[in-house]
Every structure is written in structure tokens, then in C-alpha cells.
Design a protein around this motif. Structure first.
Motif: not given
Length: 115
Positions: A35-41, A46-51, A60-62
Motif C-alpha cells: 500500500g501507500y499513503t500520502i503525507k504532506e509532500q 509500505y507492506t501490510i501484514r497481520p500483527k 504497515k511496515i514502511p
């Protein structure tokens, strides 16, 4: 300062396309996904995994971050080291093309982003 709408219109499809191409098959996405996220600029991939201790919750692991320097018209590339801080990606610390960053993510020649 956040991205301008015109910037998002140009760049978000590039990132979204990369994520769509690299995501694992649907049947294993509950165990690992991208996945990805946009924060500011910045755009953070990141990867997404179960805890481990709570498998029904996701974490989410950047893996990579790219930050737009509007004044210089340059992207600065970062990777997250074991100290959980973002560090400049020395093989290619900056680029003027978002696509060049995507190429580097795909190749990951120094195993900084995906291990």
C-alpha cells in the motif's frame, strides 16, 4: 506544505499503478500486501501484514519514502533502516522523475527497500 492538486493528479496514478503491478495475488493478500499513503509532500510505500500477537489486526511496515522538494523541483529518496529512522538512499538520493524512483524500487539493487 501538502501536494498541490495538479501534482497529485500527475503523480498519484504513477504510484497507484506501481502498487497494482507489485501486489501479490488476491488469495495471499490477507497475509501480505502493499500500500501507500500520502503525507504532506511525501509518498510512503509500505507492506501490510497481520500483527504477530494479534493476527486479526494489520500493521504497515514502511519500505520507501519519496519527498517532493518543490523549490528544487526534485524528489528525495529515503529508506527506513533498523533504527526506524528514514535515511537518504545513497545509491540514488534524488531524482527529478518519479518513474526513476519506481525503477529503483523494482530493482532494489542494494536490498534496502524489500530486504
Amino acid at each position: 506544505m501538502a501536494f498541490r492538486q495538479k501534482e497529485l493528479k500527475n503523480w498519484e496514478p504513477i504510484i497507484a499503478s506501481y502498487i497494482d503491478e507489485e501486489r501479490p495475488p488476491k488469495k495471499i493478500r490477507p497475509k501480505i500486501d502493499l500500500g501507500y499513503t500520502i503525507k504532506e509532500q511525501s509518498i510512503i510505500i509500505y507492506t501490510i501484514r497481520p500483527k504477530l500477537d494479534q493476527p486479526k489486526e494489520k500493521m504497515k511496515i514502511p519500505a520507501a519514502k519519496i519527498t517532493w522538494g518543490r523549490r528544487q523541483q526534485i524528489w528525495k529518496i529515503y529508506w527506513q533502516r533498523a533504527d526506524m529512522n528514514w535515511h537518504s538512499y545513497d545509491p540514488l538520493p534524488q531524482t527529478d522523475k518519479l518513474e526513476k524512483f519506481i525503477e529503483e524500487l523494482k530493482e532494489d539493487p542494494y536490498a534496502c527497500f524489500w530486504g
